[in-house]
Scaffold this motif. Structure first.
Motif, PDB file in Angstrom:
ATOM      1  N   VAL A 224       0.854  -1.185   0.000  1.00  0.00           N
ATOM      2  CA  VAL A 224       0.000   0.000   0.000  1.00  0.00           C
ATOM      3  C   VAL A 224       0.891   1.236   0.000  1.00  0.00           C
ATOM      4  N   ARG A 225       0.679   2.124  -0.972  1.00  0.00           N
ATOM      5  CA  ARG A 225       1.481   3.346  -1.082  1.00  0.00           C
ATOM      6  C   ARG A 225       0.709   4.590  -0.673  1.00  0.00           C
ATOM      7  N   ALA A 226      -0.611   4.517  -0.676  1.00  0.00           N
ATOM      8  CA  ALA A 226      -1.422   5.659  -0.246  1.00  0.00           C
ATOM      9  C   ALA A 226      -2.761   5.142   0.248  1.00  0.00           C
ATOM     10  N   ALA A 227      -3.329   5.822   1.245  1.00  0.00           N
ATOM     11  CA  ALA A 227      -4.612   5.418   1.825  1.00  0.00           C
ATOM     12  C   ALA A 227      -5.498   6.654   1.961  1.00  0.00           C
ATOM     13  N   ARG A 228      -6.768   6.464   1.653  1.00  0.00           N
ATOM     14  CA  ARG A 228      -7.701   7.582   1.717  1.00  0.00           C
ATOM     15  C   ARG A 228      -9.073   7.050   2.073  1.00  0.00           C
ATOM     16  N   GLU A 229      -9.747   7.701   2.976  1.00  0.00           N
ATOM     17  CA  GLU A 229     -11.088   7.299   3.378  1.00  0.00           C
ATOM     18  C   GLU A 229     -12.113   8.197   2.679  1.00  0.00           C
ATOM     19  N   LEU A 230     -12.950   7.587   1.883  1.00  0.00           N
ATOM     20  CA  LEU A 230     -14.019   8.308   1.203  1.00  0.00           C
ATOM     21  C   LEU A 230     -15.349   7.927   1.837  1.00  0.00           C
ATOM     22  N   ALA A 231     -16.385   8.685   1.541  1.00  0.00           N
ATOM     23  CA  ALA A 231     -17.684   8.431   2.174  1.00  0.00           C
ATOM     24  C   ALA A 231     -18.199   7.033   1.848  1.00  0.00           C
ATOM     25  N   GLU A 232     -17.977   6.600   0.596  1.00  0.00           N
ATOM     26  CA  GLU A 232     -18.562   5.339   0.158  1.00  0.00           C
ATOM     27  C   GLU A 232     -17.606   4.157   0.182  1.00  0.00           C
ATOM     28  N   VAL A 233     -16.306   4.411   0.331  1.00  0.00           N
ATOM     29  CA  VAL A 233     -15.338   3.325   0.239  1.00  0.00           C
ATOM     30  C   VAL A 233     -14.004   3.747   0.846  1.00  0.00           C
ATOM     31  N   SER A 234     -13.242   2.771   1.332  1.00  0.00           N
ATOM     32  CA  SER A 234     -11.846   3.013   1.723  1.00  0.00           C
ATOM     33  C   SER A 234     -10.982   2.772   0.498  1.00  0.00           C
ATOM     34  N   LEU A 235     -10.159   3.741   0.139  1.00  0.00           N
ATOM     35  CA  LEU A 235      -9.335   3.648  -1.063  1.00  0.00           C
ATOM     36  C   LEU A 235      -7.888   3.350  -0.687  1.00  0.00           C
TER      37      LEU A 235
END
Length: 372
Positions: free
Chosen positions: A273-284
């Motif tokens: 994993v090189r980047a992580a982002r939490e979005l309203a509909e999904v964890s990216l």
């Protein structure tokens, strides 16, 4: 699909290593075991087992195919050249449309079975070769559409390869091939157009229809190549081969050309994993494995621990390129298990990944790791 997989220690160790680049990992012992088991079933029932070269164009696997199987399927002159000395004294089923461009010395060293779908190709086939007529299975046996094939007027799809029995002009095309190839035309070669056999009955129906087609056109059939698409029949191959041999007269040589079957349970991929982002509909999660570069033609499953109750969420894993379709997969997992630097391990990876493995836009090709 999420899988909890019991891995061989050698494979688990590779997947756990912290690598600077993503890796495609293959269990050569598992591949050899599957080849030996398939070949043994074929020999018990008089079925030739050939290796689909395009499905795993890598020297370690091609050498195993030479050791265990009856020969190879080569789709073009490049694949025949790749086989080199491995093809010597082996059957090589060649389906390339440009049969006149094949290397004469290479053909002389093997037992070439040339498949043709028009009269010009039959006439150009090397003099020493046996000729088969290539047939589109979706026209031979109604059923599943050819994946990604040519759209027909009724909305169904058929393979873009092979003569299509029952279609306007097919009878004339078959007759022209028989005249052009003369007494060398003694076989039929079935092309499934990406359709995998979900049950033995489909392959048996295809064989029966091929026999009827040969009778209808007075083709003195001496060999029948039923092609590939056998990876879903892995644990039913013995019964399938037995039923085929009971159906097809013993005077007719019978062959199949598995490819993905031999990678079943033997292919893996691992990235970080090189980047992580939490979005309203999904964890990216952006990882260094790329669908576009490293996992083309794959339907991988993630190897993951089950999430605790209430922790599971949709986690979307994407590759590192700016190509919007560089999507690896989406699974319900615990996002906390995938912080930056964590490993993403996948199973159900086959040899096409090696054939397509490449770099793009600063993304390096995946390392290919062979485990004995």
């Amino acid at each position: 699909m999420t899988q909890h997989v019991a891995l061989r220690p050698a494979i688990a160790a590779i997947l756990d290593e912290r690598r600077a680049a993503p890796a495609l990992v293959f269990d050569l012992a598992r591949i050899a075991e599957t080849m030996a088991r398939t070949a043994a079933a074929g020999r018990r029932h008089g079925v030739r087992v050939l290796f689909a070269t395009k499905s795993f164009p890598a020297a370690p696997v091609l050498r195993l195919a030479r050791d265990h199987l009856d020969g190879f399927d080569a789709a073009n002159p490049g694949e025949l050249a790749l086989l080199g000395a491995l093809a010597r004294d082996r059957i090589v089923s060649i389906t390339d449309p440009a049969v006149g461009a094949l290397d004469g010395a290479a053909l002389a060293a093997c037992d070439p079975w040339i498949s043709c779908e028009d009269a010009d190709r039959a006439a150009a086939a090397p003099a020493a070769s046996r000729i088969a007529i290539r047939i589109a299975a979706s026209h031979l046996v109604p059923g599943d559409d050819a994946v990604g094939g040519v759209a027909l007027g009724d909305g169904s799809r058929t393979s873009r390869f092979g003569v299509r029995p029952g279609e306007l002009g097919a009878r004339e095309a078959l007759g022209a091939i028989l005249r052009a190839g003369g007494n060398r035309v003694r076989g039929l070669h079935i092309h499934h157009g990406g359709v995998a056999m979900a049950a033995p009955a489909r392959l048996l129906a295809t064989a029966a229809a091929a026999l009827r087609l040969a009778d209808e056109h007075r083709l003195p059939l001496s060999w029948l190549n039923l092609g590939g698409g056998l990876h879903l029949l892995g644990d039913r191959l013995d019964e399938t081969f037995a039923a085929l041999r009971a159906l097809v007269p013993p005077s007719i040589e019978l062959a199949v050309e598995p490819g993905r079957l031999f990678a079943s349970g033997a292919g893996f991929a691992v990235g970080r994993v090189r980047a992580a982002r939490e979005l309203a509909e999904v964890s990216l999660r952006v990882v260094d494995l790329s669908r576009a570069c490293h996992l083309k033609w794959q339907q991988p499953s993630v190897i993951a621990r089950p999430a605790k109750t209430g922790e599971a969420r949709r986690v979307l894993f994407t590759g590192p390129t700016c190509y919007e379709d560089d999507l690896i997969g989406e699974w319900k997992l615990a996002p906390s298990n995938y912080p930056v630097g964590a490993a993403l391990a996948l199973t159900n990876v086959n040899g096409y990944a090696v054939g397509w493995n490449t770099g793009f836009g600063g993304v390096a090709p995946a390392e290919v790791v062979w485990v004995e």
